[in-house]
Scaffold this motif. Sequence first.
Motif, PDB file in Angstrom:
ATOM      1  N   GLN A   1      86.427  15.699  44.410  1.00 21.58           N
ATOM      2  CA  GLN A   1      86.037  14.304  44.627  1.00 21.58           C
ATOM      3  C   GLN A   1      85.362  14.127  45.980  1.00 21.58           C
ATOM      4  N   ARG A   2      85.881  14.817  46.987  1.00 20.43           N
ATOM      5  CA  ARG A   2      85.280  14.727  48.321  1.00 20.43           C
ATOM      6  C   ARG A   2      83.866  15.305  48.312  1.00 20.43           C
ATOM      7  N   THR A   3      83.691  16.423  47.620  1.00 20.25           N
ATOM      8  CA  THR A   3      82.364  17.031  47.506  1.00 20.25           C
ATOM      9  C   THR A   3      81.410  16.100  46.763  1.00 20.25           C
ATOM     10  N   GLU A   4      81.894  15.505  45.682  1.00 25.28           N
ATOM     11  CA  GLU A   4      81.066  14.579  44.908  1.00 25.28           C
ATOM     12  C   GLU A   4      80.631  13.391  45.769  1.00 25.28           C
ATOM     13  N   SER A   5      81.538  12.859  46.576  1.00 29.62           N
ATOM     14  CA  SER A   5      81.199  11.736  47.468  1.00 29.62           C
ATOM     15  C   SER A   5      80.173  12.150  48.512  1.00 29.62           C
ATOM     16  N   PHE A   6      80.342  13.349  49.066  1.00 33.65           N
ATOM     17  CA  PHE A   6      79.407  13.852  50.070  1.00 33.65           C
ATOM     18  C   PHE A   6      78.014  14.024  49.470  1.00 33.65           C
ATOM     19  N   VAL A   7      77.944  14.615  48.298  1.00 33.63           N
ATOM     20  CA  VAL A   7      76.648  14.823  47.643  1.00 33.63           C
ATOM     21  C   VAL A   7      76.002  13.474  47.333  1.00 33.63           C
ATOM     22  N   GLN A   8      76.789  12.518  46.875  1.00 35.51           N
ATOM     23  CA  GLN A   8      76.238  11.193  46.591  1.00 35.51           C
ATOM     24  C   GLN A   8      75.705  10.547  47.868  1.00 35.51           C
ATOM     25  N   LEU A   9      76.401  10.723  48.977  1.00 32.71           N
ATOM     26  CA  LEU A   9      75.950  10.173  50.251  1.00 32.71           C
ATOM     27  C   LEU A   9      74.594  10.743  50.650  1.00 32.71           C
ATOM     28  N   ILE A  10      74.440  12.060  50.575  1.00 29.84           N
ATOM     29  CA  ILE A  10      73.158  12.633  50.997  1.00 29.84           C
ATOM     30  C   ILE A  10      72.056  12.323  49.976  1.00 29.84           C
ATOM     31  N   LYS A  11      72.421  12.126  48.721  1.00 26.83           N
ATOM     32  CA  LYS A  11      71.426  11.688  47.738  1.00 26.83           C
ATOM     33  C   LYS A  11      70.994  10.256  48.034  1.00 26.83           C
ATOM     34  N   ASP A  12      71.966   9.391  48.338  1.00 27.93           N
ATOM     35  CA  ASP A  12      71.656   7.991  48.654  1.00 27.93           C
ATOM     36  C   ASP A  12      70.760   7.883  49.882  1.00 27.93           C
ATOM     37  N   LEU A  13      70.917   8.801  50.832  1.00 26.53           N
ATOM     38  CA  LEU A  13      70.085   8.807  52.035  1.00 26.53           C
ATOM     39  C   LEU A  13      68.762   9.543  51.814  1.00 26.53           C
TER      40      LEU A  13
ATOM     41  N   ARG B   1      78.034  10.969  61.906  1.00 28.44           N
ATOM     42  CA  ARG B   1      78.866  11.682  62.872  1.00 28.44           C
ATOM     43  C   ARG B   1      80.301  11.185  62.807  1.00 28.44           C
ATOM     44  N   ASP B   2      80.455   9.865  62.779  1.00 26.15           N
ATOM     45  CA  ASP B   2      81.784   9.268  62.834  1.00 26.15           C
ATOM     46  C   ASP B   2      82.599   9.505  61.563  1.00 26.15           C
ATOM     47  N   ASN B   3      81.931   9.612  60.404  1.00 25.27           N
ATOM     48  CA  ASN B   3      82.689   9.830  59.164  1.00 25.27           C
ATOM     49  C   ASN B   3      82.812  11.312  58.807  1.00 25.27           C
ATOM     50  N   GLY B   4      82.295  12.198  59.677  1.00 33.42           N
ATOM     51  CA  GLY B   4      82.445  13.642  59.466  1.00 33.42           C
ATOM     52  C   GLY B   4      81.356  14.286  58.633  1.00 33.42           C
ATOM     53  N   ALA B   5      80.464  13.490  58.075  1.00 30.44           N
ATOM     54  CA  ALA B   5      79.427  14.043  57.198  1.00 30.44           C
ATOM     55  C   ALA B   5      78.384  14.846  57.972  1.00 30.44           C
ATOM     56  N   LEU B   6      78.111  14.472  59.211  1.00 31.69           N
ATOM     57  CA  LEU B   6      77.089  15.183  59.978  1.00 31.69           C
ATOM     58  C   LEU B   6      77.496  16.635  60.213  1.00 31.69           C
ATOM     59  N   GLY B   7      78.754  16.875  60.494  1.00 31.19           N
ATOM     60  CA  GLY B   7      79.240  18.246  60.648  1.00 31.19           C
ATOM     61  C   GLY B   7      79.068  19.040  59.364  1.00 31.19           C
ATOM     62  N   GLN B   8      79.345  18.416  58.225  1.00 35.22           N
ATOM     63  CA  GLN B   8      79.179  19.086  56.935  1.00 35.22           C
ATOM     64  C   GLN B   8      77.700  19.384  56.674  1.00 35.22           C
ATOM     65  N   ILE B   9      76.837  18.462  57.056  1.00 32.91           N
ATOM     66  CA  ILE B   9      75.398  18.672  56.865  1.00 32.91           C
ATOM     67  C   ILE B   9      74.937  19.858  57.708  1.00 32.91           C
ATOM     68  N   TYR B  10      75.381  19.911  58.961  1.00 30.50           N
ATOM     69  CA  TYR B  10      74.988  21.044  59.814  1.00 30.50           C
ATOM     70  C   TYR B  10      75.566  22.358  59.295  1.00 30.50           C
ATOM     71  N   ALA B  11      76.781  22.334  58.776  1.00 32.82           N
ATOM     72  CA  ALA B  11      77.361  23.549  58.188  1.00 32.82           C
ATOM     73  C   ALA B  11      76.515  24.013  56.998  1.00 32.82           C
TER      74      ALA B  11
END
Length: 124
Positions: A28-40, A88-98
């Motif tokens: 679910q966390r992965t699905e939310s992350f992917v949706q976030l980067i798709k939305d952006l 950055r604040d929600n942790g997604a930026l670190g995942q994007i850089y990874a």
Amino acid sequence: NPLFVEGQPSDYTNMAMEFCNNFEQERQRTESFVQLIKDLDLLDTRDAVFTPRNPDGTPGEPQKLAEYYAVSEDKLRALPAEKLAELRDNGALGQIYAHLVSLLGWDRLIALAFLRQAQPTTVN
């Protein structure tokens, strides 16, 4: 391993259920992350290409192995400062850089796969 002991789930069953619950949470966390980067609109399509070496050492004909989605560094840089701060604040930026760092390993991974495939297998 027994699934139940004295009518109750065994330790084995409890560990299996915990694994399944953790797996679902991560899915679910992965699905939310992917949706976030798709939305952006941060994703671009890329090709995984391998260029073999000819027997004389010169580069051979490049071969397309796969097509995949990856975060575009240009699109990421174009985001407004407020959006970058939010990521950055929600942790997604670190995942994007990874994710971006992991993309650097594609060429090496493909080369290793071809080397392993080219090696003769021995049967004992």
